[in-house]
Design an enzyme around this catalytic site. Structure first.
Site, PDB file in Angstrom:
ATOM      1  N   ASN A 130      -7.330   4.421   2.344  1.00  0.00           N
ATOM      2  CA  ASN A 130      -6.613   3.914   1.516  1.00  0.00           C
ATOM      3  C   ASN A 130      -6.410   2.328   1.529  1.00  0.00           C
ATOM      4  O   ASN A 130      -5.740   2.049   2.590  1.00  0.00           O
ATOM      5  CB  ASN A 130      -5.190   4.603   1.459  1.00  0.00           C
ATOM      6  CG  ASN A 130      -4.072   4.138   0.539  1.00  0.00           C
ATOM      7  OD1 ASN A 130      -4.270   3.406  -0.129  1.00  0.00           O
ATOM      8  ND2 ASN A 130      -2.763   4.477   0.879  1.00  0.00           N
ATOM      9  N   TRP A 131      -7.106   1.584   0.651  1.00  0.00           N
ATOM     10  CA  TRP A 131      -7.116   0.194   1.091  1.00  0.00           C
ATOM     11  C   TRP A 131      -5.720  -0.259   0.567  1.00  0.00           C
ATOM     12  O   TRP A 131      -5.497  -1.639   0.742  1.00  0.00           O
ATOM     13  CB  TRP A 131      -8.132  -0.616   0.329  1.00  0.00           C
ATOM     14  CG  TRP A 131      -9.581  -0.200   0.649  1.00  0.00           C
ATOM     15  CD1 TRP A 131      -9.959   0.890   1.601  1.00  0.00           C
ATOM     16  CD2 TRP A 131     -10.565  -0.668   0.120  1.00  0.00           C
ATOM     17  NE1 TRP A 131     -11.368   0.828   1.680  1.00  0.00           N
ATOM     18  CE2 TRP A 131     -11.913  -0.290   1.017  1.00  0.00           C
ATOM     19  CE3 TRP A 131     -11.170  -1.614  -0.602  1.00  0.00           C
ATOM     20  CZ2 TRP A 131     -13.327  -0.496   0.833  1.00  0.00           C
ATOM     21  CZ3 TRP A 131     -12.364  -1.931  -0.796  1.00  0.00           C
ATOM     22  CH2 TRP A 131     -13.477  -1.500  -0.231  1.00  0.00           C
ATOM     23  N   LYS A 132      -4.911   0.238  -0.185  1.00  0.00           N
ATOM     24  CA  LYS A 132      -3.752  -0.347  -0.555  1.00  0.00           C
ATOM     25  C   LYS A 132      -3.765  -1.548  -1.344  1.00  0.00           C
ATOM     26  O   LYS A 132      -4.984  -1.491  -2.080  1.00  0.00           O
ATOM     27  CB  LYS A 132      -2.648  -0.396   0.562  1.00  0.00           C
ATOM     28  CG  LYS A 132      -2.720   0.993   1.449  1.00  0.00           C
ATOM     29  CD  LYS A 132      -1.396   1.030   2.332  1.00  0.00           C
ATOM     30  CE  LYS A 132      -1.452   2.273   3.133  1.00  0.00           C
ATOM     31  NZ  LYS A 132      -0.332   2.410   4.051  1.00  0.00           N
ATOM     32  N   HIS A 164       2.476   8.958  -2.736  1.00  0.00           N
ATOM     33  CA  HIS A 164       2.286   8.158  -1.660  1.00  0.00           C
ATOM     34  C   HIS A 164       3.729   7.615  -0.982  1.00  0.00           C
ATOM     35  O   HIS A 164       4.533   7.342  -2.155  1.00  0.00           O
ATOM     36  CB  HIS A 164       1.392   7.175  -1.565  1.00  0.00           C
ATOM     37  CG  HIS A 164       1.076   6.407  -0.046  1.00  0.00           C
ATOM     38  ND1 HIS A 164       2.070   5.427   0.260  1.00  0.00           N
ATOM     39  CD2 HIS A 164       0.064   6.606   0.735  1.00  0.00           C
ATOM     40  CE1 HIS A 164       1.592   5.070   1.666  1.00  0.00           C
ATOM     41  NE2 HIS A 164       0.125   5.863   1.811  1.00  0.00           N
ATOM     42  N   GLU A 213       4.804   4.983  -0.063  1.00  0.00           N
ATOM     43  CA  GLU A 213       5.118   3.703  -0.561  1.00  0.00           C
ATOM     44  C   GLU A 213       5.385   3.574  -1.909  1.00  0.00           C
ATOM     45  O   GLU A 213       6.294   2.863  -2.558  1.00  0.00           O
ATOM     46  CB  GLU A 213       3.903   2.624  -0.311  1.00  0.00           C
ATOM     47  CG  GLU A 213       3.758   2.239   1.288  1.00  0.00           C
ATOM     48  CD  GLU A 213       2.416   2.070   1.935  1.00  0.00           C
ATOM     49  OE1 GLU A 213       1.517   1.846   1.097  1.00  0.00           O
ATOM     50  OE2 GLU A 213       2.276   2.353   2.928  1.00  0.00           O
ATOM     51  N   GLU A 265       1.902  12.673   5.785  1.00  0.00           N
ATOM     52  CA  GLU A 265       1.903  11.426   6.007  1.00  0.00           C
ATOM     53  C   GLU A 265       3.561  11.281   6.561  1.00  0.00           C
ATOM     54  O   GLU A 265       4.266  10.933   5.854  1.00  0.00           O
ATOM     55  CB  GLU A 265       1.473  10.622   5.135  1.00  0.00           C
ATOM     56  CG  GLU A 265       0.174  10.527   4.753  1.00  0.00           C
ATOM     57  CD  GLU A 265      -0.441   9.279   4.220  1.00  0.00           C
ATOM     58  OE1 GLU A 265      -1.425   8.692   5.026  1.00  0.00           O
ATOM     59  OE2 GLU A 265       0.351   8.540   3.299  1.00  0.00           O
ATOM     60  N   GLY A 298       1.371   2.717   8.869  1.00  0.00           N
ATOM     61  CA  GLY A 298       1.628   1.295   9.457  1.00  0.00           C
ATOM     62  C   GLY A 298       2.267   0.820  10.307  1.00  0.00           C
ATOM     63  O   GLY A 298       2.449  -0.462  10.766  1.00  0.00           O
ATOM     64  N   SER A 350      -0.967   5.659  10.915  1.00  0.00           N
ATOM     65  CA  SER A 350      -1.772   4.905  12.012  1.00  0.00           C
ATOM     66  C   SER A 350      -2.847   6.079  12.745  1.00  0.00           C
ATOM     67  O   SER A 350      -2.836   5.764  13.904  1.00  0.00           O
ATOM     68  CB  SER A 350      -0.708   4.686  13.133  1.00  0.00           C
ATOM     69  OG  SER A 350       0.318   3.863  12.326  1.00  0.00           O
ATOM     70  N   GLY A 364      -4.598   1.184   7.123  1.00  0.00           N
ATOM     71  CA  GLY A 364      -5.173  -0.194   7.809  1.00  0.00           C
ATOM     72  C   GLY A 364      -6.626  -0.021   8.522  1.00  0.00           C
ATOM     73  O   GLY A 364      -7.402  -0.880   8.509  1.00  0.00           O
TER      74      GLY A 364
HETATM   75  P1  PGA Z   1      -1.881   3.551   7.695  1.00  0.00           P
HETATM   76  O1  PGA Z   1      -1.540   4.114   6.460  1.00  0.00           O
HETATM   77  O2  PGA Z   1      -3.161   4.389   8.393  1.00  0.00           O
HETATM   78  O3  PGA Z   1      -2.079   2.056   7.864  1.00  0.00           O
HETATM   79  O4  PGA Z   1      -0.825   4.056   8.722  1.00  0.00           O
HETATM   80  C1  PGA Z   1      -1.880   5.509   6.012  1.00  0.00           C
HETATM   81  C2  PGA Z   1      -1.272   5.433   4.437  1.00  0.00           C
HETATM   82  O5  PGA Z   1      -0.537   5.037   4.314  1.00  0.00           O
HETATM   83  O6  PGA Z   1      -2.073   6.300   3.849  1.00  0.00           O
END
Ligand code: PGA
Length: 257
Positions: A12-14, A95, A97, A167, A173, A213, A235
């Site tokens: 997931n490049w966000k 997600h 976020e 998650e 993150g 993470s 990330g």
């Molecule tokens: P992260 O993000 O690996 O940077 O913790 C995971 C995600 O939000 O899908």
């Protein structure tokens, strides 16, 4: 991991990379010697999807980070799942976020899931508790609520096109990865919940990912757990060497168990 399920690693490049940077990253990914026995998906920003469809050369599945619950209309800035259908493989919904920064509700996640399924897309449904919810001991309650709301009205054939990603919000993150034991415990509950959605459902066939993470260093221990079938990676998916190490760990977990 269970040998009956092919592991999935989804990057997931966000909201990272410009289109030229994304294309450069895609060409580095394309040069990787992907191992057998693992499916790898890339979820770049919307602007990159179409150019990456070509640039990834069909060796990676392609996914969108979200899609709206209507096919067309006056919804400025939203992306229709109909526009992704036929060439995009996955859509991510729910997600954290989007839930926590943008106020997306369980009901909206459910609408998005069902609409994406009508377009033959495969859907990654993200669930997970906040730190506060974890400290209050309500992790399982939160996950149960998110799963039952998201899958309301989803039939068995559609369920089989879904992947759940556990998650924990506190792990995303932050570098505070869940322990394999904690991730396994919750993923096991998720599998049981999926099993209960339909009398004919077979939870053992559903893929469940861990996200939060994940790195090349911790991936093998996480994916070694019975109910964890790969990862949703943020990330670390922006670094080809790190992403590759995670892919290899997933392929090995599938081969060993
Ligand atoms: P992260 O993000 O690996 O940077 O913790 C995971 C995600 O939000 O899908």
């Amino acid at each position: 991991m269970n040998a009956a399920r092919i592991p999935l690693v989804a990057g997931n490049w966000k909201m990272n990379t410009t289109v030229p940077e994304g294309l450069a990253l895609a060409s580095e990914l394309r040069a990787l010697a992907l191992p057998d026995g693992v499916e790898v998906a890339v979820l770049p920003p919307f602007t990159h999807l179409w150019p990456l469809y070509d640039a990834l050369g069909g060796r990676f599945a392609l996914g969108a980070q979200d899609a709206f619950w209507e096919d067309a209309g006056a919804y400025t800035g939203e992306i229709s799942p109909a526009s992704l259908s036929g060439w995009c493989d996955y859509v991510l919904v729910g997600h954290s976020e989007r839930r926590h920064l943008l106020g997306e509700t369980d009901e909206q996640v459910s609408h998005k899931l069902r609409r994406a399924l009508t377009h033959d897309l495969r859907v990654i449904v993200a669930v997970g508790e906040t730190l506060d919810e974890r400290e209050r001991g309500s992790t399982i309650d939160v996950v149960r609520r998110q799963i039952s709301a998201a899958f309301e009205g989803v039939c068995l054939a559609e369920l089989e096109r879904c992947v759940v990603a556990y998650e924990p919000v506190w792990a995303i993150g932050t570098g505070h990865t869940a322990t394999p034991e904690h991730a396994q415990e919750v993923c096991h509950v998720i599998r049981t919940l999926l099993d209960e959605l339909d009398p004919a459902a077979d939870g053992e066939r559903q893929r469940i990912l861990y996200g939060g993470s994940v790195t090349g260093e911790n991936a093998a221990a996480l994916f070694g757990e019975h109910d964890i079938d790969g990862g949703l990676v943020g990330g670390a998916s922006l670094n080809p060497a790190e992403f590759f190490a995670i892919i290899v760990a997933a392929a090995r977990s599938g081969a060993i168990t």
